[in-house]
Design a protein around this motif. Structure first.
Motif, PDB file in Angstrom:
ATOM      1  N   ALA A 215      47.314 -14.671  24.384  1.00 62.30           N
ATOM      2  CA  ALA A 215      48.376 -13.916  23.713  1.00 62.30           C
ATOM      3  C   ALA A 215      49.328 -14.850  22.972  1.00 62.30           C
ATOM      4  N   CYS A 216      49.669 -15.962  23.594  1.00 58.90           N
ATOM      5  CA  CYS A 216      50.551 -16.941  22.952  1.00 58.90           C
ATOM      6  C   CYS A 216      49.904 -17.485  21.674  1.00 58.90           C
ATOM      7  N   SER A 217      48.640 -17.851  21.757  1.00 61.88           N
ATOM      8  CA  SER A 217      47.931 -18.386  20.589  1.00 61.88           C
ATOM      9  C   SER A 217      47.900 -17.367  19.459  1.00 61.88           C
ATOM     10  N   LEU A 218      47.647 -16.107  19.802  1.00 58.65           N
ATOM     11  CA  LEU A 218      47.610 -15.060  18.784  1.00 58.65           C
ATOM     12  C   LEU A 218      48.996 -14.855  18.176  1.00 58.65           C
TER      13      LEU A 218
ATOM     14  N   CYS B 226      50.182 -15.176  14.336  1.00 56.62           N
ATOM     15  CA  CYS B 226      50.853 -14.085  13.634  1.00 56.62           C
ATOM     16  C   CYS B 226      52.149 -14.571  12.975  1.00 56.62           C
ATOM     17  N   GLN B 227      52.869 -15.453  13.662  1.00 58.47           N
ATOM     18  CA  GLN B 227      54.078 -16.022  13.059  1.00 58.47           C
ATOM     19  C   GLN B 227      53.728 -16.809  11.803  1.00 58.47           C
TER      20      GLN B 227
ATOM     21  N   HIS C 190      53.570 -16.953   5.785  1.00 53.16           N
ATOM     22  CA  HIS C 190      52.797 -17.345   4.602  1.00 53.16           C
ATOM     23  C   HIS C 190      52.177 -16.159   3.865  1.00 53.16           C
ATOM     24  N   GLY C 191      52.658 -14.960   4.162  1.00 53.57           N
ATOM     25  CA  GLY C 191      52.212 -13.770   3.437  1.00 53.57           C
ATOM     26  C   GLY C 191      50.766 -13.385   3.695  1.00 53.57           C
ATOM     27  N   LEU C 192      50.247 -13.692   4.882  1.00 51.31           N
ATOM     28  CA  LEU C 192      48.868 -13.351   5.232  1.00 51.31           C
ATOM     29  C   LEU C 192      48.863 -12.122   6.136  1.00 51.31           C
ATOM     30  N   ASP C 193      47.925 -11.228   5.916  1.00 50.10           N
ATOM     31  CA  ASP C 193      47.821 -10.019   6.734  1.00 50.10           C
ATOM     32  C   ASP C 193      46.690 -10.175   7.735  1.00 50.10           C
ATOM     33  N   ILE C 194      47.052 -10.372   9.001  1.00 46.17           N
ATOM     34  CA  ILE C 194      46.023 -10.434  10.047  1.00 46.17           C
ATOM     35  C   ILE C 194      46.233  -9.301  11.065  1.00 46.17           C
TER      36      ILE C 194
ATOM     37  N   GLN D  92      43.978 -21.620  12.587  1.00 49.60           N
ATOM     38  CA  GLN D  92      43.402 -22.259  13.779  1.00 49.60           C
ATOM     39  C   GLN D  92      44.349 -23.332  14.326  1.00 49.60           C
ATOM     40  N   ARG D  93      44.943 -24.093  13.447  1.00 49.18           N
ATOM     41  CA  ARG D  93      45.903 -25.122  13.885  1.00 49.18           C
ATOM     42  C   ARG D  93      47.131 -24.476  14.525  1.00 49.18           C
ATOM     43  N   ALA D  94      47.573 -23.369  13.949  1.00 52.17           N
ATOM     44  CA  ALA D  94      48.714 -22.653  14.529  1.00 52.17           C
ATOM     45  C   ALA D  94      48.379 -22.208  15.953  1.00 52.17           C
TER      46      ALA D  94
END
Length: 140
Positions: free
Chosen positions: A51-54, A58-59, A64-68, A110-112
């Motif tokens: 959950a933390c990684s996700l 999301c942050q 960066h204006g990405l929709d995930i 992935q890095r995030a």
């Protein structure tokens, strides 16, 4: 800083509460030991890492204006064989909708995910691996 409280309710079961007193979680010993549990404390660790990684992804995406939206995960925990009992491996599959993400976007996401503070808090002996499944969303 969050502060949780907990209370033993009998039958190898603990109930946890948020700082305001509202229920936060229920846990007990793992299935197959002295009693059944909805989720064991070590299961919470695996779910917390995923959950933390996700959330960190999301942050990043939002900044960066990405929709995930619709991203989700599956986390699997394996206990180490031997004593003392401890988590040996956490495997996470992140399923991320690909709405025109570039390779650079994917690497950055992935890095995030890898920068999650829960990951950095776990002992180095715990194997933490994560795979990414970039899928075409059906709702678009």
């Amino acid at each position: 800083m969050a502060s949780f409280t907990g209370k033993y309710t009998g039958n190898m079961h603990v109930e946890g509460f948020m700082p305001d007193g509202s229920p936060a979680f229920h846990t007990g010993v793992p299935v197959g030991e002295a009693a059944k549990s909805e989720i064991s404390p070590t299961d919470f660790v695996a779910a917390g890492l995923a959950a933390c990684s996700l959330l960190v992804m999301c942050q990043y995406a939002q900044a960066h204006g990405l929709d995930i939206s619709g991203a989700h995960f599956e986390a699997t925990k394996q206990m180490h064989n031997g004593r003392p009992s401890r988590i040996g491996r956490i495997h996470i599959v992140m399923r991320i909708p690909d709405r025109g993400l570039t390779e650079k976007d994917k690497i950055s996401l992935q890095r995030a995910a890898a920068s999650c503070p829960v990951k950095g808090s776990l002992h180095p002996d715990v194997v933490k691996d994560m795979e990414f499944d970039w899928f075409e969303p059906e709702d678009d």
